[in-house]
Write an enzyme that holds these catalytic residues in place. Structure first.
Site, PDB file in Angstrom:
ATOM      1  N   GLY A  43      36.097  62.820  54.500  1.00 36.93           N
ATOM      2  CA  GLY A  43      37.135  63.123  55.593  1.00 36.93           C
ATOM      3  C   GLY A  43      38.076  62.098  56.193  1.00 36.93           C
ATOM      4  O   GLY A  43      38.136  60.953  55.507  1.00 36.93           O
ATOM      5  N   HIS A  49      43.951  61.124  49.855  1.00 36.19           N
ATOM      6  CA  HIS A  49      43.091  62.370  49.702  1.00 36.19           C
ATOM      7  C   HIS A  49      44.014  63.491  49.292  1.00 36.19           C
ATOM      8  O   HIS A  49      43.565  64.246  48.260  1.00 36.19           O
ATOM      9  CB  HIS A  49      42.372  62.792  50.537  1.00 36.19           C
ATOM     10  CG  HIS A  49      41.439  61.705  51.385  1.00 36.19           C
ATOM     11  ND1 HIS A  49      41.422  61.066  52.547  1.00 36.19           N
ATOM     12  CD2 HIS A  49      40.366  61.116  50.848  1.00 36.19           C
ATOM     13  CE1 HIS A  49      40.563  60.184  52.608  1.00 36.19           C
ATOM     14  NE2 HIS A  49      39.665  60.298  51.757  1.00 36.19           N
ATOM     15  N   GLN A  73      25.194  56.070  51.553  1.00 37.61           N
ATOM     16  CA  GLN A  73      25.700  54.627  50.791  1.00 37.61           C
ATOM     17  C   GLN A  73      26.416  53.729  51.704  1.00 37.61           C
ATOM     18  O   GLN A  73      27.112  52.988  51.357  1.00 37.61           O
ATOM     19  CB  GLN A  73      27.040  55.560  50.040  1.00 37.61           C
ATOM     20  CG  GLN A  73      28.092  55.920  51.037  1.00 37.61           C
ATOM     21  CD  GLN A  73      29.145  56.824  50.381  1.00 37.61           C
ATOM     22  OE1 GLN A  73      28.899  57.932  49.668  1.00 37.61           O
ATOM     23  NE2 GLN A  73      30.240  56.262  50.100  1.00 37.61           N
ATOM     24  N   GLY A 159      39.562  58.842  43.210  1.00 35.15           N
ATOM     25  CA  GLY A 159      40.873  57.884  43.346  1.00 35.15           C
ATOM     26  C   GLY A 159      40.515  56.594  42.540  1.00 35.15           C
ATOM     27  O   GLY A 159      39.526  56.331  42.787  1.00 35.15           O
ATOM     28  N   LYS A 161      41.629  54.167  43.473  1.00 35.92           N
ATOM     29  CA  LYS A 161      41.319  53.119  45.000  1.00 35.92           C
ATOM     30  C   LYS A 161      39.883  52.553  44.810  1.00 35.92           C
ATOM     31  O   LYS A 161      39.731  51.439  44.964  1.00 35.92           O
ATOM     32  CB  LYS A 161      41.668  54.002  46.263  1.00 35.92           C
ATOM     33  CG  LYS A 161      41.005  53.247  47.316  1.00 35.92           C
ATOM     34  CD  LYS A 161      42.019  52.289  47.804  1.00 35.92           C
ATOM     35  CE  LYS A 161      41.364  51.465  49.293  1.00 35.92           C
ATOM     36  NZ  LYS A 161      40.397  52.045  49.694  1.00 35.92           N
ATOM     37  N   ASP A 162      39.157  53.380  44.568  1.00 36.35           N
ATOM     38  CA  ASP A 162      37.578  52.912  44.225  1.00 36.35           C
ATOM     39  C   ASP A 162      37.230  52.842  43.037  1.00 36.35           C
ATOM     40  O   ASP A 162      36.804  53.767  42.229  1.00 36.35           O
ATOM     41  CB  ASP A 162      36.575  53.886  44.963  1.00 36.35           C
ATOM     42  CG  ASP A 162      36.925  54.034  46.662  1.00 36.35           C
ATOM     43  OD1 ASP A 162      36.415  53.362  47.322  1.00 36.35           O
ATOM     44  OD2 ASP A 162      37.858  55.047  47.122  1.00 36.35           O
ATOM     45  N   GLN A 165      33.748  52.620  41.648  1.00 32.55           N
ATOM     46  CA  GLN A 165      33.121  53.968  41.986  1.00 32.55           C
ATOM     47  C   GLN A 165      33.286  54.781  40.709  1.00 32.55           C
ATOM     48  O   GLN A 165      32.575  55.572  40.332  1.00 32.55           O
ATOM     49  CB  GLN A 165      33.530  54.401  43.344  1.00 32.55           C
ATOM     50  CG  GLN A 165      33.170  55.786  43.581  1.00 32.55           C
ATOM     51  CD  GLN A 165      33.496  56.406  44.942  1.00 32.55           C
ATOM     52  OE1 GLN A 165      32.943  55.895  45.723  1.00 32.55           O
ATOM     53  NE2 GLN A 165      34.591  57.117  45.099  1.00 32.55           N
ATOM     54  N   SER A 197      43.636  54.253  53.266  1.00 32.18           N
ATOM     55  CA  SER A 197      42.436  54.094  53.267  1.00 32.18           C
ATOM     56  C   SER A 197      41.984  54.520  54.766  1.00 32.18           C
ATOM     57  O   SER A 197      42.396  54.299  55.697  1.00 32.18           O
ATOM     58  CB  SER A 197      41.637  52.700  53.299  1.00 32.18           C
ATOM     59  OG  SER A 197      40.415  52.629  53.707  1.00 32.18           O
ATOM     60  N   ARG A 199      39.667  53.522  56.622  1.00 30.81           N
ATOM     61  CA  ARG A 199      39.389  52.581  57.434  1.00 30.81           C
ATOM     62  C   ARG A 199      40.441  51.633  57.985  1.00 30.81           C
ATOM     63  O   ARG A 199      40.359  50.902  58.824  1.00 30.81           O
ATOM     64  CB  ARG A 199      38.501  51.683  56.618  1.00 30.81           C
ATOM     65  CG  ARG A 199      37.055  51.994  56.241  1.00 30.81           C
ATOM     66  CD  ARG A 199      35.985  51.118  55.688  1.00 30.81           C
ATOM     67  NE  ARG A 199      34.740  51.352  55.686  1.00 30.81           N
ATOM     68  CZ  ARG A 199      33.979  52.144  54.610  1.00 30.81           C
ATOM     69  NH1 ARG A 199      34.632  52.267  53.525  1.00 30.81           N
ATOM     70  NH2 ARG A 199      32.980  52.354  54.581  1.00 30.81           N
TER      71      ARG A 199
HETATM   72  P1  AMP Z   1      36.642  58.539  50.634  1.00 32.99           P
HETATM   73  O1  AMP Z   1      36.885  59.811  51.522  1.00 32.99           O
HETATM   74  O2  AMP Z   1      37.089  57.280  51.311  1.00 32.99           O
HETATM   75  O3  AMP Z   1      35.331  58.631  50.033  1.00 32.99           O
HETATM   76  O4  AMP Z   1      37.577  59.094  49.441  1.00 32.99           O
HETATM   77  C1  AMP Z   1      37.617  60.258  48.823  1.00 32.99           C
HETATM   78  C2  AMP Z   1      38.384  60.041  47.601  1.00 32.99           C
HETATM   79  O5  AMP Z   1      39.696  59.671  47.880  1.00 32.99           O
HETATM   80  C3  AMP Z   1      37.696  58.959  46.583  1.00 32.99           C
HETATM   81  O6  AMP Z   1      37.684  59.403  45.293  1.00 32.99           O
HETATM   82  C4  AMP Z   1      38.889  57.893  46.896  1.00 32.99           C
HETATM   83  O7  AMP Z   1      38.750  57.010  45.710  1.00 32.99           O
HETATM   84  C5  AMP Z   1      39.886  58.711  47.037  1.00 32.99           C
HETATM   85  N1  AMP Z   1      40.938  57.977  47.631  1.00 32.99           N
HETATM   86  C6  AMP Z   1      40.784  57.135  48.684  1.00 32.99           C
HETATM   87  N2  AMP Z   1      41.958  56.382  49.045  1.00 32.99           N
HETATM   88  C7  AMP Z   1      42.796  56.597  48.087  1.00 32.99           C
HETATM   89  C8  AMP Z   1      44.127  56.317  47.944  1.00 32.99           C
HETATM   90  N3  AMP Z   1      44.749  55.494  48.862  1.00 32.99           N
HETATM   91  N4  AMP Z   1      44.716  56.815  46.678  1.00 32.99           N
HETATM   92  C9  AMP Z   1      44.427  57.464  46.022  1.00 32.99           C
HETATM   93  N5  AMP Z   1      42.873  58.093  46.165  1.00 32.99           N
HETATM   94  C10 AMP Z   1      42.191  57.519  47.137  1.00 32.99           C
END
Ligand code: AMP
Length: 291
Positions: A43, A49, A73, A159, A161-162, A165, A197, A199
């Site tokens: 979220g 996202h 996690q 993504g 980004k991680d 992961q 992000s 964050r």
């Molecule tokens: P999260 O909500 O941070 O767990 O991210 C959920 C998904 O969104 C994960 O697969 C992340 O890698 C992806 N994601 C987060 N930030 C980005 C970004 N800046 N670009 C592309 N994918 C992202």
């Protein structure tokens, strides 16, 4: 149903909170021959996202977004309790992106009292984030497998980004014969280069400026490789210099590693990836770039 009520219905996704209901919805859609795309998130949605949502919508007939801040996690001293939770605005955004179904379970739904099974992925989960966040990928792999079981989709979108992961999830899916296709989508950045992000909302204006050094250090690495540099230690040093010059950026790691194993390289021969993690103020940020 009149066309206008159909329109209204479509503007807000259906939110299900139990595994039974999620599965029932997916089975029904599968029965109707629809290809299911899954986008797991915690979220506090942003354009990163939404790029995954759009990739799913291009490839699949039904896109399911999961929203769950997964406690297993987060380490004991991490930001689980203050992680941004913005369900109402998330649902509005997803409605605007024609997402029909959201799975937003409670912690009790995903981890009922008495649950003790976890997924340990092994080598690729060990370096980098694995060292700095012990147990993190165990929690990630476990929740992702549980979400795959609750929402048995054809394709799941993650993504870059991680980056680590994404390798952990690919490994788990291969090792446990999970019948799902994994797609990894490019990093979405702010116009000035900062990787998006959830964050980033923690950053003050000053920290936000310093945080730019992460993407700048990766750009430096790309430039050096573009100019013919193949000495990985030299590239890591140049990246550290960029981060240090920003001031107030506490480096967790700077890596120039093999793209598949994440083992540090001496010389760039195979396709590599540069990764960086750093703390700016109290906020821990990560970023990476394929070299
Ligand atoms: P999260 O909500 O941070 O767990 O991210 C959920 C998904 O969104 C994960 O697969 C992340 O890698 C992806 N994601 C987060 N930030 C980005 C970004 N800046 N670009 C592309 N994918 C992202």
């Amino acid at each position: 149903m009149t066309p206008s009520t159909q329109q209204t219905d479509r503007s807000q996704p259906l939110v299900v909170t139990t595994i039974d209901e999620a599965r029932r919805q997916i089975m029904q859609a599968r029965g109707a021959g629809r290809k299911i795309g899954l986008v797991p998130t915690m979220g506090a949605l942003h354009a990163g996202h939404l790029s995954l949502v759009n990739a799913s919508r291009r490839e699949c007939d039904l896109t399911v977004v999961t929203i769950f801040v997964n406690p297993t996690q987060f380490g004991p001293n991490e930001d689980y309790s203050r992680y941004p939770r913005t369900l109402e605005s998330d649902l509005k955004l997803l409605g605007e992106h024609q997402v029909e179904l959201v799975f937003a379970p409670t912690v009790d739904q995903m981890y009922p009292a008495g649950s003790t099974t976890f997924v340990e992925v092994g080598a690729v989960a060990e370096p980098l984030e694995g060292v700095r966040r012990p147990g993190h990928f165990r929690g990630v792999a476990t929740i992702v497998l549980k979400l795959f079981n609750a929402v048995p989709a054809d394709v799941a979108f993650f993504g870059q980004k991680d980056y680590q992961q994404s390798l952990v999830i690919r490994r788990m899916v291969a090792d446990l014969d999970v019948p799902i296709l994994i797609r990894v989508c490019p990093i979405i950045r702010e116009p000035d280069g900062l990787a998006m992000s959830s964050r980033n909302v923690y950053l003050s204006a000053d920290e936000r400026r310093r945080a730019l050094s992460l993407s700048q250090s990766l750009r430096k690495a790309t430039e050096l490789v573009g100019g013919g540099e193949r000495n990985a230690a030299l590239i890591r040093e140049a990246m550290k210099k960029v981060l240090d010059a920003a001031g107030g950026v506490e480096i967790d790691y700077v890596a120039v590693a093999d793209r598949d194993t994440l083992q540090e390289l001496e010389q760039l021969k195979e396709p590599a990836v540069a990764l960086v993690a750093a703390r700016v103020g109290t906020t821990r940020l990560i970023d990476n770039e394929l070299l």
